[in-house]
Enzyme design. Sequence first.
Site, PDB file in Angstrom:
ATOM      1  CD  GLU A 272     -50.900 -61.341  44.679  1.00  0.00           C
ATOM      2  OE1 GLU A 272     -50.273 -61.889  45.593  1.00  0.00           O
ATOM      3  OE2 GLU A 272     -50.366 -60.946  43.626  1.00  0.00           O
ATOM      4  NE  ARG A 276     -49.223 -61.473  48.266  1.00  0.00           N
ATOM      5  CZ  ARG A 276     -48.469 -60.415  48.012  1.00  0.00           C
ATOM      6  NH1 ARG A 276     -48.009 -59.685  48.996  1.00  0.00           N
ATOM      7  NH2 ARG A 276     -48.195 -60.059  46.785  1.00  0.00           N
ATOM      8  CG  ASP A 405     -45.551 -66.261  37.459  1.00  0.00           C
ATOM      9  OD1 ASP A 405     -46.776 -66.398  37.444  1.00  0.00           O
ATOM     10  OD2 ASP A 405     -44.965 -65.318  38.044  1.00  0.00           O
ATOM     11  CD  GLU A 539     -40.092 -63.624  41.960  1.00  0.00           C
ATOM     12  OE1 GLU A 539     -39.296 -62.666  42.099  1.00  0.00           O
ATOM     13  OE2 GLU A 539     -41.271 -63.574  42.369  1.00  0.00           O
ATOM     14  CB  THR A 625     -46.529 -69.618  43.907  1.00  0.00           C
ATOM     15  OG1 THR A 625     -45.675 -68.889  43.035  1.00  0.00           O
ATOM     16  CG2 THR A 625     -47.740 -68.793  44.273  1.00  0.00           C
TER      17      THR A 625
HETATM   18  C1  DMJ Z   1     -45.105 -63.481  45.124  1.00  0.00           C
HETATM   19  O1  DMJ Z   1     -46.287 -63.026  45.678  1.00  0.00           O
HETATM   20  C2  DMJ Z   1     -45.279 -64.847  44.558  1.00  0.00           C
HETATM   21  O2  DMJ Z   1     -44.050 -65.434  44.424  1.00  0.00           O
HETATM   22  C3  DMJ Z   1     -45.970 -64.854  43.239  1.00  0.00           C
HETATM   23  O3  DMJ Z   1     -46.048 -66.128  42.671  1.00  0.00           O
HETATM   24  C4  DMJ Z   1     -45.263 -63.938  42.280  1.00  0.00           C
HETATM   25  N1  DMJ Z   1     -44.882 -62.689  42.816  1.00  0.00           N
HETATM   26  C5  DMJ Z   1     -44.603 -62.456  44.177  1.00  0.00           C
HETATM   27  C6  DMJ Z   1     -43.164 -62.122  44.499  1.00  0.00           C
HETATM   28  O4  DMJ Z   1     -42.441 -61.504  43.543  1.00  0.00           O
END
Ligand code: DMJ
Length: 648
Positions: A272, A276, A405, A539, A625
């Site tokens: 995370e 982020r 994912d 998503e 992501t």
């Molecule tokens: C986000 O922090 C990112 O997209 C991550 O890859 C998956 N989940 C959350 C949002 O739903």
Amino acid sequence: MTTPTLLPLSGRRIPTLSPGASSFPHHRATLRLSEKFILLLILSAFITLCFGAFFFLPDNSKHKRFDLGLEDVLIPHIDSPREGKHSSGQMVIHGQGRHDENRHREEVASLRDKIRADHERALQEAKEKLRKSREELQAEIQTEKTKVMEDLKKKDPGPKPLPPVPMPKVVGVSDGEPPEPDAKEKRDKIREMMKHAWDSYRQYGWGHNELKPIAKKGHSTNIFGSSQMGATIVDALDTLYIMGLHEEFKDGQEWIEQNLDFSVNAEVSVFEVNIRFIGGLLTAYYLSGQEVFKLKAVQLAEKLLPAFNTPTGIPWAMVNLKSGVGRNWGWASAGSSILAEFGTLHMEFVHLTYLTGNPVYYQKVMHIRKLLAKMDRPNGLYPNYLNPRTGRWGQHHTSVGGLGDSFYEYLLKAWLMSDKTDTEARKTYDDAIEAIERHLIRKSNGGLTFIGEWKNGHLERKMGHLACFAGGMFALGADGSPDDKAGHYLQLGAEIAHTCHESYDRTVLKLGPEAFKFDSGLEAVAVRQNEKYYILRPEVIETYWYMWRFTHDPKYRQWGWEATQAIDKYCRVSGGFSGVKDVYSSNPTYDDVQQSFFLAETLKYLYLLFSSDDLLPLENWVFNTEAHPLPVLHLGNITLPGSEPAQR
Ligand code: DMJ
């Protein structure tokens, strides 16, 4: 001088004298034994008396000794005037010495008075402090802390500047105004929503990781440990930038410059924090050119490196930023590392090596890739869990939603980000997707294509909201897929987009649930109460945007607009935006969290959906992501430190 050798007292022999005593007059040398014995007794009694006197001196004489010691400590540099050493080593007292001794005593006395006065003042200050209120004391402590920090900053020359590297091509970072007035109006509305989310956070949660929009205060989750690192600020920066919200961007930058500090005793999620914070900071750097973002990204990356100190080099899920101690979640298949976490570092780490010239980041992620390439894969699938101690798979669960994912996403994006030179990444992606299609992707009775979850050889016919991102991924990977299957993958992307739209459309709020089933006559609806929530996730909108870019089919804008309206209607509150607990209820309750990804991703993808394609063009940018765009590195012309020159 020699000492006489004496025989034991019981002996009857006349003692012999030592050789040196032979010159003494005879009558002395021949003293009678009884006389010697008496003399010896007197002598030892005298010595005992002296020792006794020394150890049993009265108390005041001990004080005197202490005083003398104190003087020596206080005035060590003053040669003792009252005592001088005779050349013979004998101690003598001079007449002048007595006068000096008095002066010395006065000096000592005045020093003693000064110490006493200091103590009294300190005591007085402590008493006054105790009389102050808690708030006053806290304010005082804060002022002192700030002063100390400022002094330290002045002394600290700061981090070493990084080596200059050519800036990759940075194009299309602003504007993107759509030619259609209707799209422009919708885009403006989305911008206004961003402003509401930001302003609310600015007002009620500033500096906290996230916001509680109902309680109107800061919020955080365990992914950030006990830290207060302003996750929303870092995550939102690039969205502010592309929306032209420059004042807000500057405000965020100032906070980062002055407050973002990673030397905190907090156990954070490596994944995370990477997607982020490092992703957000790198993008802010590329968009704005402000060095501070790059420096902060590198400082943070250094703090994450200890997480890789495992027997296999597969990183721990969590690391303490201060101690560097790492560990895994207990619930993750007996303490395994998670595929979507250790497999979602590549993009950011390659950029870190590019920007710093330090090969370590690149080497860490390439090591993970090599290790995975050597492993057997059940049915060609990657299980979600891998034990970092043994290097063996945990439970055989495979998912394109949570836990799996973004591993697949980053394989494709590693190839795109390398200007399509990282063919190893592309091949790994193609093989993985082929196995996923064979084992996980099915069509429901009602004709909806869905991605299920593979659990120990059994397919669970359930799809998570998180897996909806895959529609966009299939479309993005269509060009360059093997056997000229580009059309097939674009079609697969469209089918997933359709299914996910259905999951929204079949609810009361027109917002999608966390997970939905395709079983026992059910199609794209949640069954369990704890799967009916919507937490402002991006998503589905992400997939609409990619599909829009590749097809320009107006339905994607229409679907995106439906979602925008639903969010504004059901999730907007006076203190920001909140998730809802049940999308099938006309009277939903709020979860009272404004997630940082709502600003980073959901609103950004919506904004891009209603912008023209020249804003962040996909030929030049690859989105991590968390929707932070990173520029393509033309690795055909650049060799990363620690890597072989790229082969086309
Ligand atoms: C986000 O922090 C990112 O997209 C991550 O890859 C998956 N989940 C959350 C949002 O739903």
